[in-house]
Design a protein around this motif. Structure first.
Motif, PDB file in Angstrom:
ATOM      1  N   ALA A   1      -4.370   3.874 -11.271  1.00 56.70           N
ATOM      2  CA  ALA A   1      -3.136   3.223 -11.721  1.00 56.70           C
ATOM      3  C   ALA A   1      -3.228   2.803 -13.176  1.00 56.70           C
TER       4      ALA A   1
ATOM      5  N   SER B   1       4.135   2.486  -5.221  1.00 57.01           N
ATOM      6  CA  SER B   1       3.402   2.916  -6.407  1.00 57.01           C
ATOM      7  C   SER B   1       2.748   1.713  -7.075  1.00 57.01           C
ATOM      8  N   TRP B   2       1.501   1.896  -7.494  1.00 55.86           N
ATOM      9  CA  TRP B   2       0.782   0.816  -8.171  1.00 55.86           C
ATOM     10  C   TRP B   2       0.757   1.005  -9.687  1.00 55.86           C
ATOM     11  N   THR B   3       1.201   2.150 -10.153  1.00 55.15           N
ATOM     12  CA  THR B   3       1.121   2.414 -11.586  1.00 55.15           C
ATOM     13  C   THR B   3       1.927   1.398 -12.373  1.00 55.15           C
TER      14      THR B   3
ATOM     15  N   GLU C   1     -10.240   2.664  -6.040  1.00 56.02           N
ATOM     16  CA  GLU C   1      -9.878   3.937  -6.660  1.00 56.02           C
ATOM     17  C   GLU C   1      -8.444   3.903  -7.183  1.00 56.02           C
ATOM     18  N   ARG C   2      -7.531   3.368  -6.376  1.00 51.70           N
ATOM     19  CA  ARG C   2      -6.135   3.309  -6.805  1.00 51.70           C
ATOM     20  C   ARG C   2      -5.985   2.432  -8.040  1.00 51.70           C
ATOM     21  N   SER C   3      -6.773   1.370  -8.126  1.00 50.93           N
ATOM     22  CA  SER C   3      -6.721   0.520  -9.303  1.00 50.93           C
ATOM     23  C   SER C   3      -7.172   1.287 -10.546  1.00 50.93           C
TER      24      SER C   3
ATOM     25  N   GLU D   1       0.810  -1.215   0.000  1.00 47.62           N
ATOM     26  CA  GLU D   1       0.000   0.000   0.000  1.00 47.62           C
ATOM     27  C   GLU D   1       0.844   1.267   0.000  1.00 47.62           C
TER      28      GLU D   1
END
Length: 454
Positions: free
Chosen positions: A314, A54-56, A309-311, A51
């Motif tokens: 990303a 970075s998930w990008t 949201e992050r998904s 968490e």
């Protein structure tokens, strides 16, 4: 000739039920349950995301589900990821070609069960007995913890901030019941004081400060001096087992609600093997449902929304994409429900008598204790039809207060259409519950139909 009855081990749901037995045995606490689910998903190619990282790059680089067979930008393979936080897990699979606005198909469940949990100052005793001070977690059926051999399990936090899981799966504790000779009216109504009567014994002598922590630290293989925090709880060491003349029933601990977590992880792993998904399948396994879900790992916290949201972001999405994805999403909130009790049929609605092995149940309450409405019923019925499994309806007797689930919380917090379902069981919130041996498999099949619906 009369055909010989099918052997229990040859029934369609037996392999899944065997897997559930292993899952229950390996998961005495929420922390163990999410690790067990993660291991199941990792075998399907899912990988953990941090968490704080970075998930990008993680959503664009080679890897994810099927990553060992190829993948990455432009690949026909998708990517499976999961996040662990305490006793909660969020896992999702992004099919190849998914847009930032692609909707989600979410299976919601919870990892916690009512039990006895170790207090901050655990060493206590009386009358020459060494005991462990316990706090009651959730709506526990207290009498089911009496005269039962108990182990200890949970999480230790060390001085450097790291954690260790511990699982003492042997008879270590026991909450002794008062003999009938000392309470002649006990069979007229057992009354247990949560503070005085639920303290287990674990030895003889004078309690020493730090005894419990030293014992658990030794089992975990860490110095007791390094342990600065703990989240420990008791569990029955009696293993799950098939029950009945024809083994058509399954008895075990923590079915509420690890039965749904295991089914959801199984269904998500199966969905990740498909190449025709039109939505992003998700498993959201929360902690703290049994005491209101208000925590950073509970359904009323920000974990699920933050991960989804992050998904979206990303994958290059915007807030508009996030809103579109949520608007098209559906959540199947899965928790156990009440099978009709043969000794108390009057406690149930006369027109709704769910039975074990009758298939998953649709849970309805017009006062929104369950989130199901007519549209949700259609989604559930379609999923069961797609999977080829029977299903049943559950509604409470009007004279009996209805329980609730993460369903209404998920619907209200995220604005996502939600339907409440589950498996009918007996002895809910007991230290040992009972379900039909075929129902866990039928629930997993229903979930598969839901996640893969066009």
């Amino acid at each position: 000739m009369t055909p010989s009855p099918q052997r229990p081990e040859d029934r369609p749901g037996r392999a899944h039920a065997d897997g559930l037995i292993r899952f229950l045995t390996d998961s005495p606490t929420p922390y163990h349950a999410v690790r067990s689910a993660a291991e199941l998903l990792e075998k399907a190619g899912f990988r953990q995301l941090d968490e704080t990282g970075s998930w990008t790059a993680a959503h664009s680089e080679d890897g994810g589900a099927h990553g060992r067979q190829g993948g990455g930008p432009g690949s026909s393979r998708g990517q499976g990821h999961y996040v662990l936080r305490g006793g909660a897990l969020i896992a999702w699979y992004v099919p190849a070609g998914a847009e930032p606005s692609t909707p989600y198909r979410i299976i919601g469940a919870h990892t916690d069960s009512p039990n006895l949990r170790v207090k901050p100052v655990p060493d206590t005793g009386s009358g020459g007995w060494r005991q462990i001070a316990m706090e009651i977690y959730g709506g526990t059926l207290l009498n089911t913890w009496l005269d039962r051999d108990l182990g200890l399990a949970g999480r230790l936090t060390l001085r450097d901030g790291s954690t260790r899981l511990v699982h003492i799966d042997r008879p270590l504790l026991r909450v002794p019941q008062l003999a009938i000779h000392l309470d002649r009216q006990v069979n007229e109504g057992l009354k247990l004081d949560r503070q005085r009567h639920m303290t287990p014994v674990w030895g003889l002598g004078t309690p020493g400060e730090g005894d419990v922590v030293r014992c658990v630290a030794e089992e975990a293989g860490v110095p007791a001096a390094d342990v600065t925090g703990w989240d420990l709880m008791a569990h029955s060491v009696e293993p799950p087992a098939y029950l009945g003349r024809d083994q058509e029933l399954l008895a075990g601990p923590r079915m509420d609600n690890l039965l749904s977590v295991h089914a959801g992880a199984t269904a998500l792993a199966a969905a990740a093997a498909r190449d025709d998904l039109t939505a992003i399948p998700v498993l959201a396994a929360f902690d703290h449902e049994e005491n209101g879900s208000q925590s950073d790992t509970g359904a009323d916290g920000p974990l699920l929304g933050g991960v989804l949201e992050r998904s979206v972001f990303a994958r290059g999405g915007t807030y508009e994409d996030r809103a579109r994805a949520y608007a098209g999403s559906v959540c199947l909130s899965s928790d156990t429900g009440h099978a009709v009790h043969p000794n108390y049929p009057e406690r149930h609605d006369p027109g709704h008598h769910p039975m074990p092995n009758g298939g998953p149940i649709l849970k309805v309450n017009v006062n929104q204790r369950y989130a199901t409405d007519g549209s949700g019923r259609a989604v559930f019925a379609s999923a069961c039809e797609r999977a080829g499994v029977p299903w049943q309806s559950f509604v409470s007797n009007n004279a009996m207060p209805c329980g609730t689930t993460i369903g209404p919380i998920t619907a209200a917090r995220h604005g996502i259409s939600t339907v409440d379902v589950g498996v009918a069981i007996l002895s809910m919130h007991s230290a040992r519950e009972l379900c039909g041996a075929e129902d866990p498999f039928l629930l997993a099949q229903c979930m598969d139909g839901f996640l893969t619906s066009p």
